[in-house]
Design an enzyme around this catalytic site. Structure first.
Site, PDB file in Angstrom:
ATOM      1  N   SER A  32       0.822  -1.216   0.000  1.00  0.00           N
ATOM      2  CA  SER A  32       0.000   0.000   0.000  1.00  0.00           C
ATOM      3  C   SER A  32       0.854   1.263   0.000  1.00  0.00           C
ATOM      4  O   SER A  32       0.326   2.374   0.016  1.00  0.00           O
ATOM      5  CB  SER A  32      -0.930   0.005   1.220  1.00  0.00           C
ATOM      6  OG  SER A  32      -0.179  -0.143   2.411  1.00  0.00           O
ATOM      7  N   ASN A 119      -2.012  -2.481  13.202  1.00  0.00           N
ATOM      8  CA  ASN A 119      -3.472  -2.349  13.154  1.00  0.00           C
ATOM      9  C   ASN A 119      -3.969  -1.116  13.905  1.00  0.00           C
ATOM     10  O   ASN A 119      -4.799  -0.357  13.400  1.00  0.00           O
ATOM     11  CB  ASN A 119      -4.131  -3.610  13.720  1.00  0.00           C
ATOM     12  CG  ASN A 119      -3.825  -4.831  12.872  1.00  0.00           C
ATOM     13  OD1 ASN A 119      -3.252  -4.708  11.790  1.00  0.00           O
ATOM     14  ND2 ASN A 119      -4.192  -6.011  13.364  1.00  0.00           N
ATOM     15  N   THR A 164     -40.443  26.055  -9.991  1.00  0.00           N
ATOM     16  CA  THR A 164     -40.714  24.704  -9.507  1.00  0.00           C
ATOM     17  C   THR A 164     -40.970  23.914 -10.777  1.00  0.00           C
ATOM     18  O   THR A 164     -41.514  24.452 -11.748  1.00  0.00           O
ATOM     19  CB  THR A 164     -41.961  24.633  -8.584  1.00  0.00           C
ATOM     20  OG1 THR A 164     -43.097  25.082  -9.336  1.00  0.00           O
ATOM     21  CG2 THR A 164     -41.798  25.520  -7.358  1.00  0.00           C
ATOM     22  N   HIS A 165     -40.539  22.661 -10.790  1.00  0.00           N
ATOM     23  CA  HIS A 165     -40.623  21.839 -12.008  1.00  0.00           C
ATOM     24  C   HIS A 165     -39.906  22.518 -13.184  1.00  0.00           C
ATOM     25  O   HIS A 165     -40.234  22.263 -14.344  1.00  0.00           O
ATOM     26  CB  HIS A 165     -42.076  21.553 -12.395  1.00  0.00           C
ATOM     27  CG  HIS A 165     -42.923  21.098 -11.246  1.00  0.00           C
ATOM     28  ND1 HIS A 165     -43.077  19.776 -10.895  1.00  0.00           N
ATOM     29  CD2 HIS A 165     -43.635  21.805 -10.323  1.00  0.00           C
ATOM     30  CE1 HIS A 165     -43.855  19.676  -9.824  1.00  0.00           C
ATOM     31  NE2 HIS A 165     -44.198  20.902  -9.452  1.00  0.00           N
ATOM     32  N   SER A 286     -14.346  25.063 -27.728  1.00  0.00           N
ATOM     33  CA  SER A 286     -14.467  23.806 -28.464  1.00  0.00           C
ATOM     34  C   SER A 286     -13.423  23.804 -29.571  1.00  0.00           C
ATOM     35  O   SER A 286     -13.140  24.843 -30.166  1.00  0.00           O
ATOM     36  CB  SER A 286     -15.864  23.703 -29.066  1.00  0.00           C
ATOM     37  OG  SER A 286     -15.853  22.824 -30.177  1.00  0.00           O
ATOM     38  N   LYS A 292     -18.052  28.460 -29.454  1.00  0.00           N
ATOM     39  CA  LYS A 292     -18.431  27.911 -28.155  1.00  0.00           C
ATOM     40  C   LYS A 292     -17.645  28.464 -26.980  1.00  0.00           C
ATOM     41  O   LYS A 292     -16.451  28.714 -27.075  1.00  0.00           O
ATOM     42  CB  LYS A 292     -18.240  26.373 -28.155  1.00  0.00           C
ATOM     43  CG  LYS A 292     -19.223  25.620 -28.991  1.00  0.00           C
ATOM     44  CD  LYS A 292     -20.676  25.760 -28.516  1.00  0.00           C
ATOM     45  CE  LYS A 292     -20.925  24.992 -27.242  1.00  0.00           C
ATOM     46  NZ  LYS A 292     -20.923  23.553 -27.451  1.00  0.00           N
ATOM     47  N   GLU A 299     -19.518  22.004 -14.974  1.00  0.00           N
ATOM     48  CA  GLU A 299     -19.869  20.658 -15.430  1.00  0.00           C
ATOM     49  C   GLU A 299     -19.014  19.601 -14.735  1.00  0.00           C
ATOM     50  O   GLU A 299     -19.497  18.524 -14.361  1.00  0.00           O
ATOM     51  CB  GLU A 299     -19.670  20.543 -16.945  1.00  0.00           C
ATOM     52  CG  GLU A 299     -20.646  21.382 -17.747  1.00  0.00           C
ATOM     53  CD  GLU A 299     -20.248  21.427 -19.226  1.00  0.00           C
ATOM     54  OE1 GLU A 299     -20.254  20.370 -19.862  1.00  0.00           O
ATOM     55  OE2 GLU A 299     -19.902  22.512 -19.716  1.00  0.00           O
ATOM     56  N   TYR A 326      -9.452  -6.725  12.885  1.00  0.00           N
ATOM     57  CA  TYR A 326      -8.842  -6.171  11.676  1.00  0.00           C
ATOM     58  C   TYR A 326      -8.779  -7.211  10.565  1.00  0.00           C
ATOM     59  O   TYR A 326      -8.459  -8.377  10.780  1.00  0.00           O
ATOM     60  CB  TYR A 326      -7.414  -5.668  11.969  1.00  0.00           C
ATOM     61  CG  TYR A 326      -6.718  -5.183  10.707  1.00  0.00           C
ATOM     62  CD1 TYR A 326      -6.923  -3.890  10.231  1.00  0.00           C
ATOM     63  CD2 TYR A 326      -5.900  -6.039   9.963  1.00  0.00           C
ATOM     64  CE1 TYR A 326      -6.326  -3.462   9.064  1.00  0.00           C
ATOM     65  CE2 TYR A 326      -5.298  -5.610   8.787  1.00  0.00           C
ATOM     66  CZ  TYR A 326      -5.510  -4.322   8.345  1.00  0.00           C
ATOM     67  OH  TYR A 326      -4.931  -3.895   7.181  1.00  0.00           O
ATOM     68  N   GLN A 331      -7.314  -2.113   4.237  1.00  0.00           N
ATOM     69  CA  GLN A 331      -6.292  -1.347   3.522  1.00  0.00           C
ATOM     70  C   GLN A 331      -6.918  -0.625   2.326  1.00  0.00           C
ATOM     71  O   GLN A 331      -6.405   0.388   1.857  1.00  0.00           O
ATOM     72  CB  GLN A 331      -5.180  -2.302   3.046  1.00  0.00           C
ATOM     73  CG  GLN A 331      -4.059  -1.626   2.293  1.00  0.00           C
ATOM     74  CD  GLN A 331      -2.829  -2.518   2.185  1.00  0.00           C
ATOM     75  OE1 GLN A 331      -2.173  -2.782   3.168  1.00  0.00           O
ATOM     76  NE2 GLN A 331      -2.549  -3.007   0.988  1.00  0.00           N
ATOM     77  N   LYS A 334      -8.258   3.424   1.933  1.00  0.00           N
ATOM     78  CA  LYS A 334      -7.480   4.650   1.756  1.00  0.00           C
ATOM     79  C   LYS A 334      -7.712   5.371   0.438  1.00  0.00           C
ATOM     80  O   LYS A 334      -7.942   6.585   0.423  1.00  0.00           O
ATOM     81  CB  LYS A 334      -5.999   4.354   1.951  1.00  0.00           C
ATOM     82  CG  LYS A 334      -5.709   4.089   3.405  1.00  0.00           C
ATOM     83  CD  LYS A 334      -4.364   3.522   3.656  1.00  0.00           C
ATOM     84  CE  LYS A 334      -4.378   2.827   4.996  1.00  0.00           C
ATOM     85  NZ  LYS A 334      -5.338   1.685   5.070  1.00  0.00           N
TER      86      LYS A 334
HETATM   87  N1  ARG Z   1      -1.221  -1.315   5.374  1.00  0.00           N
HETATM   88  C1  ARG Z   1      -2.144  -1.819   6.330  1.00  0.00           C
HETATM   89  C2  ARG Z   1      -3.503  -1.109   6.176  1.00  0.00           C
HETATM   90  O1  ARG Z   1      -3.569  -0.159   5.524  1.00  0.00           O
HETATM   91  C3  ARG Z   1      -1.634  -1.593   7.705  1.00  0.00           C
HETATM   92  C4  ARG Z   1      -2.112  -2.580   8.692  1.00  0.00           C
HETATM   93  C5  ARG Z   1      -1.579  -3.902   8.340  1.00  0.00           C
HETATM   94  N2  ARG Z   1      -1.763  -4.845   9.374  1.00  0.00           N
HETATM   95  C6  ARG Z   1      -1.538  -6.137   9.193  1.00  0.00           C
HETATM   96  N3  ARG Z   1      -1.721  -6.910  10.184  1.00  0.00           N
HETATM   97  N4  ARG Z   1      -1.176  -6.611   8.040  1.00  0.00           N
HETATM   98  O2  ARG Z   1      -4.490  -1.535   6.707  1.00  0.00           O
END
Ligand code: ARG
Length: 465
Positions: A32, A119, A164-165, A286, A292, A299, A326, A331, A334
């Site tokens: 990650s 975690n 309205t509408h 355009s 244009k 938009e 967990y 992961q 994010k």
């Molecule tokens: N990169 C992991 C996440 O975003 C961190 C936690 C990982 N924990 C584990 N036990 N593998 O969640």
């Protein structure tokens, strides 16, 4: 030979129990670091607070703490200067920083992870990140609200057709129309602030899931990191991402509100309406049609609402049916979260700028309001005030509108004898009620569109900001 040795220098801190390193594909699939490096500053802040607490309760020596503080400060500098080398082999932001710390300060770096797990570490980082993001977003919402008030102030007396509408309904002050968006944004800000309150609790100390056997002081860490308290259950602390979902829901509503406004800007800029012009610096042309000028910014904000709504659904689906505690699924929280923050940040900032470039064509608004029998309700109200029951008045005015249509004119342009065919109670004073300005002015109660009310609402809004 362990996987650690087989892989050479850059192996992961957990590879001791494995007999072979992960395949290249798995490494790329599970890492990650490409996206969670955005959490680095919060990760370092969390580690500092953790280390100071470990020292305070006698787990880390003064010398180790000093080494950790020195190392983390250097790492922060390296990251800010763009010189930090992120390694895919080290999976995520946490392991990258920890390894660099150990390279810099030796054994003290290896002791930092005592009484902690990635975690509770990642759960803490994400909360810190989101807290800072919300603070920034709240400031952006305020700027947009200020821009709205400025425009509304100039146009408290400007008449436009209220719809309205999407059919002409009644005349309203353009300032009043703008203030509707001010209200939506005020609620959006409240929602974000409310979300911030709930997320501002410290997960650290939950360790992997069950807590830790070390005599940690979670309240000390919470205080140091500016949390209002700690997550009270270790399993919940490391596993739930409801705060991120809540944030995305609030964000989706902000985007939804912006999209409504954008839709109106697009319509108003169409020559069919001609209510506004948006400054060239917010429009594009355009490549095939030389004439244009397109309201692309509006938009795009409208379009980006789709991806934020999508992120909300992604996070809900991610969380659904996850067993405690967990799971690596988390992961995946994010990228949607980061993109939501980025999209919202950009959209709010560019919207506020664009509002400064809106030129209002008050004459076109007035003309449009004149064309749709926008004061028909005022005529009905006029009759009611003379004692006609509302339903009867409604019917009489409907006839009057049909009549005016055959003459191809507005109600105010009919002669008094013509109007009196529909009710003998109609007198000369009716014409005041039939003008756009008279209609607006008469709606002077709290929340109404009378320019005096609109000005008062603006003053009140200013104070509230
Ligand atoms: N990169 C992991 C996440 O975003 C961190 C936690 C990982 N924990 C584990 N036990 N593998 O969640």
């Amino acid at each position: 030979m362990s996987a650690n040795e087989k892989a050479g220098g850059k192996s992961k801190p957990w590879s001791g129990r494995f007999s072979e390193p992960v395949t290249d594909l798995v490494k790329r699939f599970t890492a990650s670091v490409a996206f969670d490096q955005r959490l680095a500053e919060f990760d370092i802040g969390g580690s500092l607070a953790h280390a100071r607490m470990l020292h305070a309760v006698g787990i880390l020596t003064k010398t180790d703490l000093a080494a950790i503080e020195r190392g983390l400060a250097q790492i922060l500098d390296e990251i800010r200067a763009g010189g930090f080398v992120w390694s895919l082999d080290l999976e995520d932001v946490h392991l990258n920083i920890e390894r660099r710390l150990t390279d810099l300060v030796g054994d003290a770096g290896k002791r930092l992870h005592t009484a902690r797990s990635r975690n509770d570490q990642v759960a803490t980082d994400v909360r810190l990140y989101l807290r800072a993001s919300i603070d920034h977003l709240l400031a952006l919402i305020k700027s947009l609200q200020r821009a709205l008030l400025e425009l509304a102030e100039k146009h408290a007396e400007t008449v436009m057709p209220g719809f309205t509408h999407l059919q002409v309904a009644q005349p309203v002050s353009f300032g009043h129309h703008l203030l509707a968006y001010f209200e939506m944004l005020a609620r959006d800000a409240q929602r974000l602030a409310d979300c911030r309150k709930r997320l501002n609790k410290l997960p650290l100390g939950a360790a992997a899931l069950a807590g830790t056997s070390f005599p940690i002081d979670r309240l000390m860490v919470a205080k140091e990191l500016g949390f209002d308290g700690v997550c009270e259950n270790s399993l919940d602390a490391v596993s739930d991402r409801d705060f991120a979902i809540e944030f995305c829901a609030a964000a989706a509503l902000v985007m939804t509100h912006l999209s409504r406004f954008c839709e109106e800007l697009v319509l108003w800029m169409s020559p069919r309406f001609g209510f506004i012009d948006i400054a060239d610096r917010f429009c594009t042309g355009s490549s095939i049609m030389p004439q244009k000028k397109n309201p692309d910014v509006a938009e795009l904000i409208r379009g980006k609402t789709g991806r934020v709504n999508g992120h909300l659904v992604a996070l809900l689906t991610l969380m659904k049916a996850q067993p405690l505690a967990y799971n690596k699924d988390n992961q995946e929280d994010k990228e949607p979260l980061f993109d939501t923050v980025d999209t919202l940040t950009m959209s709010l900032a560019v919207f506020a700028e664009m509002l400064g470039g809106v030129k209002v064509n008050a004459a076109a608004m007035r003309e449009a309001a004149l064309q749709g029998y926008a004061t028909a309700t005022d005529l009905a109200d006029y009759l009611v005030k003379k004692g006609v029951p509302f339903r009867e008045a409604h019917e009489a005015v409907a006839q009057a509108v049909r009549f005016a249509e055959t003459r191809n004119c507005g109600l105010a342009e009919l002669r008094l004898p013509d109007l009196r065919q529909f009710s003998p109670l109609i007198g000369k004073d009716v014409f005041e009620a039939l003008t756009l300005e008279g209609s607006m002015k008469s709606r002077s109660h709290l929340g109404g569109t009378a320019p005096t009310r609109v000005k008062a609402a603006i003053a009140k809004a200013r104070k509230g900001l």
